[in-house]
Design an enzyme around this catalytic site. Structure first.
Site, short mmCIF file in Angstrom:
data_model
loop_
_atom_site.label_atom_id
_atom_site.label_comp_id
_atom_site.label_asym_id
_atom_site.label_seq_id
_atom_site.Cartn_x
_atom_site.Cartn_y
_atom_site.Cartn_z
N ARG A 1 -23.45 -13.54 -22.58
CA ARG A 1 -22.54 -13.46 -21.44
C ARG A 1 -22.61 -14.73 -20.59
NH1 ARG A 1 -18.16 -13.15 -20.72
NH2 ARG A 1 -18.27 -11.40 -22.16
N LYS B 1 -8.57 -37.55 7.69
CA LYS B 1 -7.66 -36.40 7.62
C LYS B 1 -7.22 -35.99 9.02
CE LYS B 1 -8.08 -33.71 4.17
NZ LYS B 1 -8.48 -32.63 3.22
N GLU C 1 -4.53 -39.34 5.53
CA GLU C 1 -3.64 -38.19 5.31
C GLU C 1 -2.55 -38.14 6.38
OE1 GLU C 1 -4.84 -33.77 4.46
OE2 GLU C 1 -4.66 -34.03 6.62
#
Length: 282
Positions: free
Chosen positions: A97, A166, A200
């Protein structure tokens, strides 16, 4: 692949399954029992994470033999056998798994990236598809690797890789009474000579200020196709142009057709669907 960055992750993943033993295999499978198991891709897709799966099996059974039949980045059809692993049956079953979890997610990222790149290539031969830092905590190295295996490119790995100004940075600069030009120059003066600076914007009227600041890259965030086209024309190759925000498989080709150089897609890692890979006894 740099395993020193992921071995701890593999061991933690195995511990999630085996911290208290295996109540089934410990009682039903003999210690000296050996077997061959086959990894099978159940759907069409791009495979990724082969070496990770091998490492998972060999972490529990160092004597296991791994025989890959394809390589990462291969575009494959459903029902393709991608590898055979031979070794101690109890260890292979216990590792199953964890190995599949890694491979299914990484292959999902590579497959989705390949789909985006294929759409972009219909209209733009040079535009790059990149991922973002919107990655699963602790899995960034692997997920960015998977993007590359799908034909994409990597954006920043960490906050140290490139200066990126940003919206929140700009708001905090304004609070200080400082301009974008001041910020770019400060980064140039105090950063390494190889530093790249990206800014940005989310409005067309912000683009000229970025050009004047002499940044290296401009990020057009959540802009309309019309505004992106106008921005690319205004920039006129003076900066690299990146588009981001609201990028979907339906929208990526029209965005590329505006002439941008880079399209960053957070969904490659934060909204990806794992693909189906099985481990069969034959």
């Amino acid at each position: 692949m740099e395993f020193r960055l992921i071995q701890d992750l593999i061991e933690k993943a195995l511990t999630e399954d085996l911290a208290w033993g295996d109540i089934t295999a410990d009682r039903l499978i003999q210690e000296n029992q050996y077997c061959d198991l086959y990894l099978v891709l159940r759907v069409n897709g791009v495979v990724s994470g082969m070496e990770v799966a091998e490492r998972v099996f060999k972490t529990l059974d160092p004597s296991a033999i791994w025989e890959p039949m394809v390589k990462d980045g291969d575009v494959l059809e459903a029902d393709t056998v991608i590898a055979r692993v031979s070794g101690k049956a109890i260890k292979l079953v216990q590792a199953e798994r964890t190995a599949l979890n890694f491979m299914q997610r990484l292959s999902g990222i590579s497959t989705m990236t390949h789909q985006y790149v294929s759409e972009v290539r219909k209209v733009n031969a040079k535009c790059r598809i990149t991922g973002t830092r919107k990655t699963t905590p602790g899995h960034r190295y692997l997920e960015k690797y998977a993007i590359r295996m799908g034909g994409g490119h990597n954006h920043r790995f960490s906050l140290a890789d490139m200066a990126m100004i940003k919206d929140n940075h700009l708001a905090l600069l304004a609070q200080q009474g400082k301009t974008l030009g001041y910020a770019v120059q400060k980064l140039r003066d105090e950063g390494p000579h190889s530093l790249k600076i990206e800014v940005e914007v989310d409005r067309l009227d912000q683009v000229q200020e970025v050009i004047d600041s002499r940044a290296d890259v401009i990020l057009l965030d959540n802009m309309s196709l019309e505004d992106m086209t106008a921005a690319v024309k205004l920039i006129d190759r003076r900066l690299l142009v990146e588009a981001s925000g609201g990028v979907t498989i339906e929208r990526v080709a029209p965005i590329a057709a505006t002439g941008v150089d880079i399209i960053s897609v957070g969904g490659l890692t934060h909204s990806v669907k794992s693909i189906d890979i099985g481990l069969d006894y034959r």
